[in-house]
Enzyme design. Structure first.
Site, PDB file in Angstrom:
ATOM      1  N   LEU A 115       0.879  -1.377  -0.091  1.00  0.00           N
ATOM      2  CA  LEU A 115       0.015  -0.024  -0.078  1.00  0.00           C
ATOM      3  C   LEU A 115       0.936   1.304  -0.124  1.00  0.00           C
ATOM      4  CD1 LEU A 115      -2.517  -0.903   2.620  1.00  0.00           C
ATOM      5  CD2 LEU A 115      -2.996  -1.102  -0.049  1.00  0.00           C
ATOM      6  N   ASP A 116       0.408   2.014  -0.905  1.00  0.00           N
ATOM      7  CA  ASP A 116       1.096   3.426  -0.981  1.00  0.00           C
ATOM      8  C   ASP A 116       1.161   4.120   0.855  1.00  0.00           C
ATOM      9  OD1 ASP A 116       1.548   3.389  -3.545  1.00  0.00           O
ATOM     10  OD2 ASP A 116       0.058   4.935  -4.088  1.00  0.00           O
ATOM     11  N   LYS A 117       2.155   4.814   1.019  1.00  0.00           N
ATOM     12  CA  LYS A 117       2.344   5.482   2.302  1.00  0.00           C
ATOM     13  C   LYS A 117       0.892   6.077   2.369  1.00  0.00           C
ATOM     14  CE  LYS A 117       4.868   8.915   4.899  1.00  0.00           C
ATOM     15  NZ  LYS A 117       5.848   9.785   4.830  1.00  0.00           N
ATOM     16  N   THR A 162      -2.080   5.306   2.811  1.00  0.00           N
ATOM     17  CA  THR A 162      -3.178   4.436   2.254  1.00  0.00           C
ATOM     18  C   THR A 162      -3.465   3.477   3.439  1.00  0.00           C
ATOM     19  OG1 THR A 162      -2.683   4.705   0.137  1.00  0.00           O
ATOM     20  CG2 THR A 162      -4.197   2.963   0.822  1.00  0.00           C
TER      21      THR A 162
END
Length: 162
Positions: free
Chosen positions: A4-6, A8
């Site tokens: 997951l993107d930071k 998210t």
């Protein structure tokens, strides 16, 4: 593998051993994992459902952008979305990704002029929750050993959009 993107929120999966890790990586690589996200975006998309399929590439400055297929390092990225609800300034979208490229959802939604709210990096001008408004809602995999279908999901605070 799944990441997951930071900033998210949402569902993540971790392998307990090397054998499970390799089996899960294979599922992500062959596209058999179903990933559903929800996002609050700035504005309202031009239609109620859509599919974005193009190429994206990560630059030296770690900014991912849409590009032509012929650009070195370009990778195909596919994002499907539909409007769940909207108000005067924001829209809640359900998003299904067929590929899992870094920042894919964020780049694609910015490309249709509806950046994820709170995402200054990709053009959002609002920040209603003081964070990136992207949430990994569910993940469907096959169990690495038994092959049983497993679905993991979690609720999102975005569902309360007024």
């Amino acid at each position: 593998m799944h990441r997951l993107d930071k900033d998210t929120s949402g569902v993540m999966i971790f392998a307990k051993n090397e054998e499970a890790k390799l089996a899960l990586q294979d599922q992500f690589s062959n596209g058999s994992v179903k990933r559903k996200y929800v996002a609050v975006v700035d504005g309202k998309p031009y239609k109620t459902v859509g599919r974005i399929e193009n190429y994206i590439v990560e630059g030296k400055n770690l900014i991912v952008r849409e590009c032509k297929r012929t650009i070195k390092g370009a990778r195909n990225a596919i994002t499907n979305w539909k409007v769940i609800k909207f108000n005067n300034s924001h829209t809640l979208l359900e998003i299904l990704i067929e590929t899992g490229r870094r920042n894919q959802i964020r780049v694609h939604l910015a490309g249709i002029k509806c950046p994820v709210s709170g995402d200054k990096k990709y053009g959002s001008v609002t920040n209603p929750l003081n964070r990136l408004c992207l949430h990994a809602k569910s993940l469907e995999i096959s169990h690495p050993l038994s092959c049983d279908k497993l679905t993991f999901s979690t609720k999102s605070i975005f569902d309360n959009l007024k």
